[in-house]
Design an enzyme around this catalytic site. Sequence first.
Site, PDB file in Angstrom:
ATOM      1  N   HIS A 147      -7.643  -5.403  -1.008  1.00 19.97           N
ATOM      2  CA  HIS A 147      -6.624  -4.781  -0.212  1.00 19.97           C
ATOM      3  C   HIS A 147      -5.676  -5.432   0.786  1.00 19.97           C
ATOM      4  O   HIS A 147      -5.709  -5.144   1.915  1.00 19.97           O
ATOM      5  CB  HIS A 147      -6.948  -3.316   0.098  1.00 19.97           C
ATOM      6  CG  HIS A 147      -5.868  -2.217   0.362  1.00 19.97           C
ATOM      7  ND1 HIS A 147      -4.986  -1.876  -0.777  1.00 19.97           N
ATOM      8  CD2 HIS A 147      -5.246  -1.637   1.324  1.00 19.97           C
ATOM      9  CE1 HIS A 147      -4.012  -0.963  -0.361  1.00 19.97           C
ATOM     10  NE2 HIS A 147      -4.224  -0.891   0.890  1.00 19.97           N
ATOM     11  N   SER A 164       0.866  -1.190   0.119  1.00 20.23           N
ATOM     12  CA  SER A 164      -0.102   0.258   0.072  1.00 20.23           C
ATOM     13  C   SER A 164       0.835   1.312  -0.030  1.00 20.23           C
ATOM     14  O   SER A 164       1.673   1.355  -0.855  1.00 20.23           O
ATOM     15  CB  SER A 164      -0.868  -0.058   1.176  1.00 20.23           C
ATOM     16  OG  SER A 164      -1.857   0.879   1.192  1.00 20.23           O
ATOM     17  N   ASP A 193      -9.463  -4.743  -5.448  1.00 23.69           N
ATOM     18  CA  ASP A 193      -8.884  -3.767  -4.484  1.00 23.69           C
ATOM     19  C   ASP A 193      -9.466  -2.336  -4.922  1.00 23.69           C
ATOM     20  O   ASP A 193      -9.465  -1.855  -5.889  1.00 23.69           O
ATOM     21  CB  ASP A 193      -7.410  -3.505  -4.690  1.00 23.69           C
ATOM     22  CG  ASP A 193      -6.701  -2.958  -3.486  1.00 23.69           C
ATOM     23  OD1 ASP A 193      -7.439  -2.141  -3.006  1.00 23.69           O
ATOM     24  OD2 ASP A 193      -5.537  -3.122  -3.279  1.00 23.69           O
TER      25      ASP A 193
END
Length: 432
Positions: free
Chosen positions: A411, A299, A382
């Site tokens: 995610h 991320s 995601d």
Amino acid sequence: MKKLNIFLVALILLINKQIYAQNSPAPIKLVQFVLTPNHDNWNYKLNEKASIKILVHKFGVPIKNAKITYQYGQDFLQEEKKGELKLKNGTGQISIGTMKTPGFKQLIVKTIIDGQLYRDQIKVGFAPFKIKPTTKNPKDFDSFWQKAINDNKQIPIDPVLTYKPEYSTTKVDVFLVQIQNYKKGQHVYGYLSKPKDNKKHPVLFHPPGAGVKKINPILAFAEQGFISFTTEIHGISPEVSKEDYKDISRALGNYWAINLDDKDNYYYKSVYLGCTRAIDFLTSLPEFDGKNVVVTGGSQGGALSIVTAGLDKRVTALASFYPALSDNSAYINNRAGGWPFMFSNKYNHATTNKLNTASYYDVVNFAKRISVPGFYSTGYNDNTCTPTSTLSAFNSVKAEKTIVITPISGHWRFEETNEKSIKWLKQKCGIK
């Protein structure tokens, strides 16, 4: 009486704990969707039509005559079409059309069973490895960052290491580290984990995901043969209280928007320079093997992994998972960008100055400058770092690269993918 009250409180806490344990959240939903594209790899050619088979079941048994509502359209953007469908035998099929340009389409389905709403989604790619970023590459990008790095080198790193016996083990020593960065008196904090064997080792930088929150020591990398450094990015010691962290988080708010109209003072400038400073620190350690420098994260950490590899030529390999901050300008080009969605309709930030600043910090422009091998991974479902944005970053990398796509994941990533990335990094560093 006082002892009795204490006993009663303890008994109530114990009972509550037992009740909670007996009622822990279910790992799956009572009613589930199974969404199956008509291509096994979830990928389609341009102008090729995609269809999704839909199954709704309870206890593993299809729910007859289930009614669903659906909508589909371009990844993370407004729907093209919505409708309803009755699943006579618990199954059905929806054609979601095609795309003329590379990108992703998203199907969202919902149903109400016994008064409870259930929903799911699926995204499929159309020529995803041909997605190109919309973000512009500033002409002075390289000189801007070279000057920033040179200026940062004038500030003494002044590392302070504090041994943490409460985190250390028989195999790994852990230290709280404070290093100076960006301005005198401003610091980056992190935890250093070193194998306890007095040998030389590759070094590994592990930047954090998004948010203002406490970090914890990670011993797993050291147990695999790396000297690892896990950091925060806000100049806050990870050993302040959780309450103080909450107060700081509220004060910083959307930190990614601070000074977004000023490229020289944008919030992420000190963050990116802190990444190169982390490499300064790691390569100064006497236990460093002198050649292998790797970086990995997911991320925001995946973004900072790419940024570090693009900025610092001492990095020899990287592993990046669903990188944030990728192709930020996509939203003004009618395409999905990634976290933090700074130019989406959610925020009114798309001014000329802010778009200009973002281009100096966009991950795709650092991806273009990577010259070392990279391991990358993402999922198609995601909604935080959209697949359109992460693929725009991956496709910008011209160096040796490998990618693991688990289209079903959102995610998050599977442990199998983690294991592959560690095995890949160890191989690149010659760790057996």
